[in-house]
Enzyme design. Structure first.
Site, PDB file in Angstrom:
ATOM      1  N   LYS A  31      -9.064   6.060 -19.071  1.00 30.46           N
ATOM      2  CA  LYS A  31      -9.400   6.585 -20.382  1.00 30.46           C
ATOM      3  C   LYS A  31      -8.194   6.474 -21.327  1.00 30.46           C
ATOM      4  O   LYS A  31      -7.744   5.383 -21.575  1.00 30.46           O
ATOM      5  CB  LYS A  31      -9.920   8.012 -20.229  1.00 30.46           C
ATOM      6  CG  LYS A  31     -10.931   8.193 -19.064  1.00 30.46           C
ATOM      7  CD  LYS A  31     -12.234   7.415 -19.243  1.00 30.46           C
ATOM      8  CE  LYS A  31     -13.063   7.338 -17.952  1.00 30.46           C
ATOM      9  NZ  LYS A  31     -13.390   8.610 -17.338  1.00 30.46           N
ATOM     10  N   ASP A  59      -8.106  18.645 -14.387  1.00 28.39           N
ATOM     11  CA  ASP A  59      -8.421  17.282 -14.801  1.00 28.39           C
ATOM     12  C   ASP A  59      -8.108  17.211 -16.301  1.00 28.39           C
ATOM     13  O   ASP A  59      -8.808  17.795 -17.128  1.00 28.39           O
ATOM     14  CB  ASP A  59      -9.899  16.989 -14.516  1.00 28.39           C
ATOM     15  CG  ASP A  59     -10.290  15.554 -14.852  1.00 28.39           C
ATOM     16  OD1 ASP A  59      -9.635  14.942 -15.706  1.00 28.39           O
ATOM     17  OD2 ASP A  59     -11.278  15.067 -14.264  1.00 28.39           O
ATOM     18  N   TYR A  76     -17.028  16.425 -15.167  1.00 30.33           N
ATOM     19  CA  TYR A  76     -17.364  15.002 -15.199  1.00 30.33           C
ATOM     20  C   TYR A  76     -18.436  14.742 -14.130  1.00 30.33           C
ATOM     21  O   TYR A  76     -18.303  15.184 -12.989  1.00 30.33           O
ATOM     22  CB  TYR A  76     -16.102  14.198 -14.915  1.00 30.33           C
ATOM     23  CG  TYR A  76     -16.337  12.725 -14.760  1.00 30.33           C
ATOM     24  CD1 TYR A  76     -16.687  11.942 -15.853  1.00 30.33           C
ATOM     25  CD2 TYR A  76     -16.227  12.112 -13.518  1.00 30.33           C
ATOM     26  CE1 TYR A  76     -16.916  10.592 -15.707  1.00 30.33           C
ATOM     27  CE2 TYR A  76     -16.452  10.749 -13.372  1.00 30.33           C
ATOM     28  CZ  TYR A  76     -16.796   9.999 -14.471  1.00 30.33           C
ATOM     29  OH  TYR A  76     -17.018   8.652 -14.331  1.00 30.33           O
ATOM     30  N   ARG A  98       0.849  -1.198   0.000  1.00 37.37           N
ATOM     31  CA  ARG A  98       0.000   0.000   0.000  1.00 37.37           C
ATOM     32  C   ARG A  98       0.878   1.239   0.000  1.00 37.37           C
ATOM     33  O   ARG A  98       0.627   2.215  -0.679  1.00 37.37           O
ATOM     34  CB  ARG A  98      -0.962   0.006   1.203  1.00 37.37           C
ATOM     35  CG  ARG A  98      -1.648   1.350   1.377  1.00 37.37           C
ATOM     36  CD  ARG A  98      -2.875   1.370   2.278  1.00 37.37           C
ATOM     37  NE  ARG A  98      -2.884   0.445   3.367  1.00 37.37           N
ATOM     38  CZ  ARG A  98      -2.157   0.543   4.491  1.00 37.37           C
ATOM     39  NH1 ARG A  98      -1.342   1.564   4.661  1.00 37.37           N
ATOM     40  NH2 ARG A  98      -2.228  -0.375   5.413  1.00 37.37           N
TER      41      ARG A  98
HETATM   42  C1  LIG Z   1     -13.794   9.030 -16.026  1.00 37.36           C
HETATM   43  C2  LIG Z   1     -13.427  10.364 -15.557  1.00 37.36           C
HETATM   44  C3  LIG Z   1     -13.156  10.615 -14.204  1.00 37.36           C
HETATM   45  C4  LIG Z   1     -13.302   9.556 -13.134  1.00 37.36           C
HETATM   46  O1  LIG Z   1     -12.379   8.538 -13.272  1.00 37.36           O
HETATM   47  P1  LIG Z   1     -12.663   6.998 -12.863  1.00 37.36           P
HETATM   48  O2  LIG Z   1     -11.417   6.328 -13.280  1.00 37.36           O
HETATM   49  O3  LIG Z   1     -13.881   6.553 -13.601  1.00 37.36           O
HETATM   50  O4  LIG Z   1     -12.878   7.006 -11.377  1.00 37.36           O
HETATM   51  C5  LIG Z   1     -12.770  11.892 -13.854  1.00 37.36           C
HETATM   52  N1  LIG Z   1     -12.685  12.881 -14.765  1.00 37.36           N
HETATM   53  C6  LIG Z   1     -12.953  12.686 -16.062  1.00 37.36           C
HETATM   54  C7  LIG Z   1     -12.833  13.813 -17.018  1.00 37.36           C
HETATM   55  C8  LIG Z   1     -13.341  11.428 -16.503  1.00 37.36           C
HETATM   56  O5  LIG Z   1     -13.617  11.239 -17.802  1.00 37.36           O
END
Ligand SMILES: *Cc1c(COP(=O)(O)O)cnc(C)c1O
Length: 382
Positions: A200, A175, A103, A50
């Site tokens: 993604k 982000d 998001y 961890r």
């Molecule tokens: C998918 C996504 C998230 C969240 O991520 P997870 O891996 O699904 O927890 C945050 N910001 C954006 C822009 C996303 O597309």
């Protein structure tokens, strides 16, 4: 080193020393704990997985190289990264200014989970920098940006907003999931923290869920590193391997995502059943000039409004190659209806105020042949 070289080599140097095996790919280190000879000295620098793990460490180095950051931390999901970040930087009574077009899961985390702990949130249209400026209060700790946004593909000026934040001693978080580090590096533009859902583009193959934070401040990193261990939302070594593997082809994939994105945006923009297309690469996009300045390409995601009299469900059912699914950034093309899927957790009135109406569809364009994707859209639209 330039991007593609870093994406293949950084953080993954073969161990050619005595006793090393010279693996050209970092092994998946499954051990949960690491033996030591001396009580106070872990043998290879690792104690418990961890706290730190060699495969994760390799991924963290790779991510730092790609975001031009001093440090990175990998998490079990994008939302695990977000939670750890907010809990590390905020205390009861503190305030976040966030882009209103976020998001859906981020807004759910803020409004339905973190708001219960005495944190305050203000949402603004950050496409206009002055809206962010006026929302900053004495208790503001973070300006939370997404650019381009999900699902409306709006952009905000990272350089301008970071400058204002810095003057007010507020941390700017970007982000960067939609752009990926290949198209945009927020730290270079003045932001303090970059966040990714590695689920993604970084993973890229729709087979892993993960998140990451990259930054260059020693002080902030120490806090985050402490909380990554204290909170414990870490990715498994196998997940780290998958994301590492994904990063190696990121540059090639993004090139194709951008090419396909442009072709499909142009196709949809003139289709008689389509009312409007949101894609930063189109000259009609309100922040097209900013996109050219801030990003090195326009990406593979667009959203579009079908004309009100179009049967949306029938269109979605008829698509054959393009699958109806949440998520984005994978090699395969996916379509989604934000109002009923990714953004269903936002109350209807607020959704519609922002522009997330039922006839809005988001398309994550994969790296298939664009002719096939256009043919698929054409048969379904007609
Ligand atoms: C998918 C996504 C998230 C969240 O991520 P997870 O891996 O699904 O927890 C945050 N910001 C954006 C822009 C996303 O597309």
């Amino acid at each position: 080193m330039k991007f593609s070289t870093k994406a293949i080599h950084s953080g993954e140097e073969p161990n050619l020393k005595e006793g090393g095996y010279g693996d050209v790919v970092i092994p998946i280190h499954l051990a949960s704990t690491f033996a030591r000879i001396e009580v106070d000295k872990p043998t290879g620098g690792y104690e418990y997985s961890r706290t730190g793990n060699p495969t994760r460490n390799s991924l963290e180095k790779r991510l730092s190289a790609l975001e031009n950051a001093k440090y990175s931390l990998a998490f079990a999901s994008g939302l695990a990264a977000e939670t750890t970040l907010v809990l590390s930087l905020m205390k009861q009574g503190d305030h976040i200014v966030a882009f209103e077009d976020l998001y859906g899961g981020t807004r759910r985390l803020f409004d339905q989970t973190l708001a219960n702990f005495g944190l305050e949130f203000t949402y603004v249209d950050a496409t206009k920098t002055e809206n962010v400026t006026v929302a900053i209060k004495n208790n503001t700790k973070i300006i939370w940006l997404e650019t381009p946004t999900n699902p409306l593909l709006k952009l905000c000026d990272i350089t301008e907003i970071s400058k204002i934040a810095k003057a007010r001693k507020v941390i700017t978080v970007v982000d960067n999931t939609f752009a990926s580090p290949y198209l945009q590096n927020p730290l270079d533009l003045g932001a303090d923290v970059v966040l990714h859902s590695t689920t993604k583009y970084l993973g890229g193959h729709s087979d892993v869920v993960g998140g990451a934070i990259s930054l260059s401040s020693d002080k902030l990193y120490d806090k985050l590193r402490f909380n990554q261990n204290a909170i414990g939302a870490i990715p498994s070594p196998f997940d780290c391997f998958l994301v590492l593997r994904g990063t190696k082809t990121l540059a090639l994939r993004m090139e194709r995502h951008c090419q396909n994105g442009m072709k499909i945006a142009e196709y949809l923009a003139v289709h008689s059943k389509v009312k409007k297309v949101n894609y930063p690469g189109l000259a009609t996009h309100p922040q097209h000039e900013l996109a050219k300045k801030q990003m090195s390409g326009f990406g593979g995601i667009l959203s579009f409004y079908l004309k009100e009299d179009t049967d949306i469900n029938s269109f979605l059912r008829k698509l054959e190659i393009i699958k109806l699914a949440e998520s984005l950034g994978g090699v395969e093309s996916l379509i989604n209806q934000p109002a009923s899927m990714t953004h269903a957790s936002i109350i209807k009135k607020e959704r519609e105020r922002i522009g997330i109406t039922d006839n809005l569809l988001r398309l994550s364009i994969g790296i298939e042949d664009s002719e096939d994707l256009i043919a698929d859209l054409e048969q379904a639209l007609n």
